[in-house]
Motif scaffolding. Structure first.
Motif, mmCIF file in Angstrom:
data_model
loop_
_atom_site.group_PDB
_atom_site.id
_atom_site.type_symbol
_atom_site.label_atom_id
_atom_site.label_comp_id
_atom_site.label_asym_id
_atom_site.label_seq_id
_atom_site.Cartn_x
_atom_site.Cartn_y
_atom_site.Cartn_z
ATOM 1 N N LEU A 66 0.924 -1.251 -0.058
ATOM 2 C CA LEU A 66 0.033 -0.184 -0.012
ATOM 3 C C LEU A 66 0.968 1.229 0.098
ATOM 4 N N CYS A 67 1.771 1.314 0.785
ATOM 5 C CA CYS A 67 2.747 2.405 0.894
ATOM 6 C C CYS A 67 3.565 2.626 -0.311
ATOM 7 N N THR A 68 3.869 1.643 -1.142
ATOM 8 C CA THR A 68 4.632 1.700 -2.575
ATOM 9 C C THR A 68 3.478 2.175 -3.594
ATOM 10 N N LEU A 69 2.318 1.724 -3.538
ATOM 11 C CA LEU A 69 1.387 2.410 -4.333
ATOM 12 C C LEU A 69 0.931 3.855 -4.238
ATOM 13 N N LEU A 70 1.119 4.127 -2.848
ATOM 14 C CA LEU A 70 0.902 5.619 -2.399
ATOM 15 C C LEU A 70 2.310 6.579 -2.605
ATOM 16 N N ALA A 71 3.468 5.947 -2.723
ATOM 17 C CA ALA A 71 4.485 6.673 -3.280
ATOM 18 C C ALA A 71 4.438 6.892 -4.658
ATOM 19 N N PHE A 72 4.203 5.868 -5.520
ATOM 20 C CA PHE A 72 3.945 5.910 -6.791
ATOM 21 C C PHE A 72 3.023 6.947 -7.220
ATOM 22 N N LEU A 73 1.761 7.073 -6.860
ATOM 23 C CA LEU A 73 0.760 7.924 -6.919
ATOM 24 C C LEU A 73 1.388 9.505 -6.562
ATOM 25 N N ILE A 74 2.139 9.451 -5.450
ATOM 26 C CA ILE A 74 2.703 10.859 -5.290
ATOM 27 C C ILE A 74 3.700 11.451 -6.114
ATOM 28 N N LEU A 101 -0.777 16.123 -1.450
ATOM 29 C CA LEU A 101 -0.683 16.563 -0.075
ATOM 30 C C LEU A 101 -1.545 15.482 0.943
ATOM 31 N N VAL A 102 -2.521 15.091 0.277
ATOM 32 C CA VAL A 102 -3.331 14.144 1.122
ATOM 33 C C VAL A 102 -2.703 12.641 0.994
ATOM 34 N N LEU A 103 -2.017 12.490 -0.183
ATOM 35 C CA LEU A 103 -1.365 11.144 -0.349
ATOM 36 C C LEU A 103 -0.173 11.078 0.795
ATOM 37 N N VAL A 104 0.550 12.382 1.026
ATOM 38 C CA VAL A 104 1.629 12.381 1.585
ATOM 39 C C VAL A 104 1.414 12.190 3.023
ATOM 40 N N ILE A 105 0.424 13.012 3.487
ATOM 41 C CA ILE A 105 -0.081 12.492 4.907
ATOM 42 C C ILE A 105 -0.471 11.413 5.087
ATOM 43 N N TRP A 106 -1.304 10.433 4.242
ATOM 44 C CA TRP A 106 -1.691 9.208 4.512
ATOM 45 C C TRP A 106 -0.684 8.249 4.411
ATOM 46 N N LEU A 107 0.690 8.557 3.734
ATOM 47 C CA LEU A 107 1.665 7.790 3.617
ATOM 48 C C LEU A 107 2.588 8.115 5.012
ATOM 49 N N ALA A 108 2.767 9.070 5.553
ATOM 50 C CA ALA A 108 3.144 9.404 6.467
ATOM 51 C C ALA A 108 2.318 8.917 7.979
ATOM 52 N N LEU A 109 1.316 8.834 7.814
ATOM 53 C CA LEU A 109 0.513 8.001 8.757
ATOM 54 C C LEU A 109 0.879 6.701 8.916
#
Length: 126
Positions: A66-74, A101-109
């Motif tokens: 999931l974090c890998t997918l979030l980083a790709f989308l970021i 910004l929403v994806l970065v916050i989600w990834l940080a959490l």
């Protein structure tokens, strides 16, 4: 009480790089203001190959996919925002910035960088 998350950073950074390079390659081929360069294509191929090799050698456990997918989308949305900032005639970058910004916050959490405070139990710890 702190929870240790078992999320590896290497696939996340590689996915971010694949997102940036993929969007850069697509933009280079489709946007008339950008000049042709072979370097985004080379970087995309190398980053995707390293990410695939990492995927084959080490299992992705926990929240790593999931974090890998979030980083790709970021990477995709951040490059789009930077490109639209550089060339304002392409349109507004508000949507790209907000999604990034929403994806970065989600990834940080998810990674525990911006951990939420955990309430202490009222009882005696044993």
């Amino acid at each position: 009480m702190s929870v240790t998350k078992n999320i590896r950073r290497k696939p996340i950074l590689l996915a971010l790089l694949v997102g940036l390079c993929g969007n850069g390659t697509l933009a280079m081929l489709s946007v008339s203001q950008l000049t042709f360069s072979i370097f985004p294509i080379i970087a995309l191929v190398l980053a995707a190959r390293m990410l695939y090799r990492e995927y084959l050698t080490v299992p992705m456990e926990g929240d790593t996919p999931l974090c890998t997918l979030l980083a790709f989308l970021i990477g995709v949305f951040a490059y789009s925002a930077v490109l639209r900032t550089e060339f304002p005639e392409m349109g507004t970058n508000f949507f790209s910035v907000m999604v990034s910004l929403v994806l970065v916050i989600w990834l940080a959490l998810k990674m525990g960088v911006a951990a939420r405070p955990v309430a202490e139990e009222d009882g005696v710890k044993s």
